[in-house]
Design a protein around this motif. Sequence first.
Motif, mmCIF file in Angstrom:
data_model
loop_
_atom_site.group_PDB
_atom_site.id
_atom_site.type_symbol
_atom_site.label_atom_id
_atom_site.label_comp_id
_atom_site.label_asym_id
_atom_site.label_seq_id
_atom_site.Cartn_x
_atom_site.Cartn_y
_atom_site.Cartn_z
ATOM 1 N N ASN A 2 0.834 -1.213 0.000
ATOM 2 C CA ASN A 2 0.000 0.000 0.000
ATOM 3 C C ASN A 2 0.862 1.253 0.000
ATOM 4 O O ASN A 2 0.554 2.238 -0.679
ATOM 5 C CB ASN A 2 -0.920 -0.008 1.223
ATOM 6 N N LEU A 3 1.948 1.214 0.768
ATOM 7 C CA LEU A 3 2.844 2.369 0.821
ATOM 8 C C LEU A 3 3.504 2.608 -0.533
ATOM 9 O O LEU A 3 3.623 3.760 -0.984
ATOM 10 C CB LEU A 3 3.915 2.136 1.898
ATOM 11 N N GLU A 4 3.924 1.532 -1.200
ATOM 12 C CA GLU A 4 4.541 1.673 -2.522
ATOM 13 C C GLU A 4 3.549 2.248 -3.528
ATOM 14 O O GLU A 4 3.912 3.080 -4.369
ATOM 15 C CB GLU A 4 5.051 0.312 -2.991
ATOM 16 N N GLN A 5 2.288 1.796 -3.447
ATOM 17 C CA GLN A 5 1.270 2.336 -4.356
ATOM 18 C C GLN A 5 1.040 3.814 -4.116
ATOM 19 O O GLN A 5 0.924 4.608 -5.053
ATOM 20 C CB GLN A 5 -0.032 1.555 -4.188
ATOM 21 N N ARG A 6 0.992 4.199 -2.838
ATOM 22 C CA ARG A 6 0.800 5.618 -2.524
ATOM 23 C C ARG A 6 2.002 6.452 -2.968
ATOM 24 O O ARG A 6 1.849 7.574 -3.456
ATOM 25 C CB ARG A 6 0.553 5.810 -1.024
ATOM 26 N N MET A 7 3.198 5.877 -2.800
ATOM 27 C CA MET A 7 4.407 6.591 -3.240
ATOM 28 C C MET A 7 4.407 6.776 -4.752
ATOM 29 O O MET A 7 4.763 7.851 -5.257
ATOM 30 C CB MET A 7 5.653 5.825 -2.795
ATOM 31 N N ILE B 171 4.472 10.284 -6.582
ATOM 32 C CA ILE B 171 5.509 10.656 -7.553
ATOM 33 C C ILE B 171 4.869 11.122 -8.859
ATOM 34 O O ILE B 171 5.306 12.105 -9.472
ATOM 35 C CB ILE B 171 6.449 9.459 -7.796
ATOM 36 N N GLN B 172 3.820 10.410 -9.275
ATOM 37 C CA GLN B 172 3.121 10.817 -10.500
ATOM 38 C C GLN B 172 2.497 12.190 -10.338
ATOM 39 O O GLN B 172 2.572 13.042 -11.237
ATOM 40 C CB GLN B 172 2.053 9.787 -10.845
ATOM 41 N N GLU B 173 1.890 12.426 -9.163
ATOM 42 C CA GLU B 173 1.281 13.734 -8.914
ATOM 43 C C GLU B 173 2.339 14.832 -8.884
ATOM 44 O O GLU B 173 2.132 15.928 -9.429
ATOM 45 C CB GLU B 173 0.520 13.699 -7.592
#
Length: 242
Positions: free
Chosen positions: A139-144, A148-150
């Motif tokens: 979940n943390l990797e997905q949020r990161m 990063i995309q944002e």
Amino acid sequence: MGALVDRVVSHAAIGSLNDLLLFVEGTPLESDLEEQVREHFNRADAIGLHARKVLENADPYFVQTALLDRVVQYSNGTRAEFNNFLSNRNANHLVNAQANVDGLLATIIQIPVTTEVHIEALREAAANYHSSISEWTRNLEQRMAALIQEIGGQQGRLAESATEISNQKQRLDTAIAAFQQQFSDAQSTRQTEHTAAEQARATEALKEEEARRTTFEESEKKKERKLFGRCAQGVDPAQRSD
């Protein structure tokens, strides 16, 4: 079932552990809280599962009810502190919750179990903890990745804004330079016109003064000629002539 066995089997310890496990496994966490709280919940879940496994496989004759009472105390205390944190987000409640979890772990270690059962309980608790950590990491990797995309999008918009600001500044500088040039040209024209007008007025005044002087000189010359003529005729110059 004898009274000594019944006091252990019917004790509220396993029920309090079940309540704790249902709470930490079933409570949804808000996105801004998950990273801060998830590890606390995972540890409580792992130790709670281990404690329940130990109690389910313990020999009632070797279990002290005072230890079971402390299991209830620490299980309920952990759940209450987590609840308080979710209500007011005071991080001290997380510290208190872990203190209760430590107490639960220290208590459950004192309950004797067979080696095989004990190892299996520890293995299951470790596997559950590892699974929870892996899920939290994903979940943390997905949020990161989303962050990063944002950030990349924000940087792109920032670059566009910087370019637009630069273009606006260039246009403004050009407009200011043109205005200054127009003002300078107008000022030069006004100065030239003023100088020419002053020169023209000075020239005209000089001409008028020259004309007056010429007229005066001619008038004086006429008077002198007339005076000399009267003297030549023997007329007293002081006598007024009509």
